[in-house]
Design a protein around this motif. Structure first.
Motif, PDB file in Angstrom:
ATOM      1  N   UNK A   1      32.624 -32.376 -31.687  1.00 29.72           N
ATOM      2  CA  UNK A   1      32.384 -33.226 -30.513  1.00 29.72           C
ATOM      3  C   UNK A   1      30.942 -33.651 -30.405  1.00 29.72           C
ATOM      4  N   UNK A   2      30.696 -34.516 -29.430  1.00 24.22           N
ATOM      5  CA  UNK A   2      29.355 -35.037 -29.213  1.00 24.22           C
ATOM      6  C   UNK A   2      28.922 -34.746 -27.801  1.00 24.22           C
TER       7      UNK A   2
ATOM      8  N   UNK B   1      32.720 -35.244 -24.723  1.00 29.45           N
ATOM      9  CA  UNK B   1      33.515 -36.452 -24.618  1.00 29.45           C
ATOM     10  C   UNK B   1      34.051 -36.779 -26.003  1.00 29.45           C
ATOM     11  N   UNK B   2      35.162 -36.170 -26.350  1.00 32.43           N
ATOM     12  CA  UNK B   2      35.826 -36.396 -27.623  1.00 32.43           C
ATOM     13  C   UNK B   2      37.257 -35.886 -27.486  1.00 32.43           C
ATOM     14  N   UNK B   3      38.070 -36.144 -28.514  1.00 32.45           N
ATOM     15  CA  UNK B   3      39.473 -35.733 -28.496  1.00 32.45           C
ATOM     16  C   UNK B   3      39.719 -34.697 -29.585  1.00 32.45           C
ATOM     17  N   UNK B   4      40.547 -33.733 -29.264  1.00 29.05           N
ATOM     18  CA  UNK B   4      41.045 -32.766 -30.239  1.00 29.05           C
ATOM     19  C   UNK B   4      42.562 -32.924 -30.329  1.00 29.05           C
TER      20      UNK B   4
ATOM     21  N   UNK C   1      32.141 -41.461 -20.726  1.00 29.67           N
ATOM     22  CA  UNK C   1      33.558 -41.818 -20.623  1.00 29.67           C
ATOM     23  C   UNK C   1      33.923 -42.952 -21.575  1.00 29.67           C
ATOM     24  N   UNK C   2      33.053 -43.917 -21.731  1.00 34.84           N
ATOM     25  CA  UNK C   2      33.351 -45.076 -22.571  1.00 34.84           C
ATOM     26  C   UNK C   2      33.114 -44.842 -24.042  1.00 34.84           C
TER      27      UNK C   2
ATOM     28  N   UNK D   1      38.158 -35.662 -33.286  1.00 28.95           N
ATOM     29  CA  UNK D   1      37.813 -37.067 -33.495  1.00 28.95           C
ATOM     30  C   UNK D   1      36.652 -37.447 -32.592  1.00 28.95           C
ATOM     31  N   UNK D   2      35.566 -37.907 -33.205  1.00 25.57           N
ATOM     32  CA  UNK D   2      34.391 -38.392 -32.491  1.00 25.57           C
ATOM     33  C   UNK D   2      34.189 -39.874 -32.759  1.00 25.57           C
TER      34      UNK D   2
END
Length: 388
Positions: free
Chosen positions: A384-385, A189-192, A298-299, A205-206
């Protein structure tokens, strides 16, 4: 032996007399106590020029990673505001247009309809109550009233549809040539993020955790990073006043890239590329979150965008090891445009040439082509996490 001792005594007396005379003739202040000896190889003399004062370290060094400028957070823009009713202040043209439509069209129409229905219900309940109307009417149809309550909503919906369709069209208007392409990839659950037109820069980004949640040596969220659950370890940087071409996709499940201040929400679907465009009108920090239920955390996959001037953006790209494309260069790194390498037009031309000359010899084609995949930069939390 006694003569030798006598001679030494006379010499000592003469030496003391000489020292006393010198002290009287030329008085001098008492010598300062001698400092402790310096270690070997270290000079015990003051430098001829004063050293430059040390630069104060920033509160959060990662706020200015690789040349990104430090930006002060405005608590009233780009994030939820405590006690505020309504939409966030908008910093894009489409957002301002949608905000005006919301405040000047939708809210008045909704208010009028709600008040009208409430008054009608109150009037019917009072006028046709049993005490005032003991004999109920047997009228089942009224042509005028039926036409009225059919045409009325139709007219209202048509009036709302005109600005709504225009706003929808503006939201999905293709980005012009020379737009900055940002590819957002959702992960659990993170963005690249990737900048395909700027040397293939990639950023992970975490979310930054709170002080009581981090492991030893791990960076915790500070107030300068952003609000709780919205601050990230690596912000993405975008220029102000330049069209942004946003492309979203996903590596696992459906996510959604959303920033309320941009009036932006675009789903990230596995195996699919969605595209939209926007232009940021005001520098600052803007926060968002994944807006699609994507799993247990998700949050906890926020979005942080740092909007800076084009010059600062170019400096950040250079610090990241990327390069600025030429002016008005069409973006063809992710979704090939007509005529670009890998586009449908070029594929059709290649097929036509193959039909005339025959297929190419696959044995002469290398099995793999060299790539220069750039990994995530400056991400202390790792890729990521997902394990949290």
């Amino acid at each position: 032996m006694p003569q030798r001792i006598k001679a030494l005594a006379i010499a000592a007396g003469l030496g003391c007399a000489a020292l006393s005379g010198a002290a009287i003739a030329q008085p001098s202040p008492a010598p300062a106590p001698q400092a402790a000896a310096e270690p070997a190889g270290v000079a015990n003399t003051a430098p001829t020029t004063a050293a430059a004062p040390a630069t104060a370290a920033p509160t959060s060094p990662l706020l200015a990673q690789d040349g990104a400028p430090v930006t002060t957070i405005d608590p009233k823009v780009g994030m939820p505001i405590e006690g505020r009713f309504g939409l966030q202040p908008q910093v894009t043209i489409n957002g301002e247009r949608a905000h005006r439509m919301h405040d000047h069209i939708l809210i008045p129409v909704i208010t009028v309809i709600c008040v009208l229905v409430l008054l009608l219900l109150a009037w019917v309940a009072f006028r046709y109550r049993r005490a005032a109307n003991p004999v109920a009417s047997k009228t089942s149809h009224n042509t005028f009233i039926e036409v009225l309550w059919t045409l009325g909503p139709v007219v209202v919906l048509v009036l709302i549809a005109v600005p709504s369709i225009g706003l929808l069209q503006a939201q999905f208007k293709p980005a012009p040539a020379g737009a900055v392409t940002l590819k957002a990839i959702g992960n659990q659950w993170y963005w690249t993020y990737q900048y395909p037109d700027h040397g293939g820069i990639e950023i992970t980004a975490n979310m930054l955790k709170e002080k009581d949640q981090v492991a030893p040596g791990e960076r915790a969220r500070a107030d300068a990073d952003g609000p709780r659950l919205l601050a990230v370890d690596n912000r993405i940087v975008l220029p102000v006043g330049v069209p942004i071409r946003l492309i979203t996709t996903s590596n696992d499940v459906i996510h959604s890239w959303a920033i309320p201040a941009f009036w932006m929400k675009l789903d990230a679907v596995p195996g699919r590329l969605n595209e939209t465009s926007f232009t940021i009108e005001k520098p600052g920090l803007y926060f968002g979150q994944c807006s699609e239920l994507c799993g247990a955390r998700h949050g906890f996959m926020p979005i942080a965008v740092q909007a800076v001037s084009p010059a600062q953006f170019a400096a950040w790209i250079a610090a990241k090891g990327g390069k600025m494309p030429g002016a008005a260069t069409p973006s063809a790194a992710v979704i090939p445009q007509p005529g670009a390498e890998g586009s449908a037009v070029e594929a059709a031309q290649a097929n036509a040439a193959e039909a005339v000359t025959g297929p190419a010899d696959n044995a002469a084609t290398p099995a793999t082509s060299p790539t220069s995949a750039q990994g995530a930069t400056g991400n202390p939390a790792g890729p990521g996490n997902a394990g949290q």
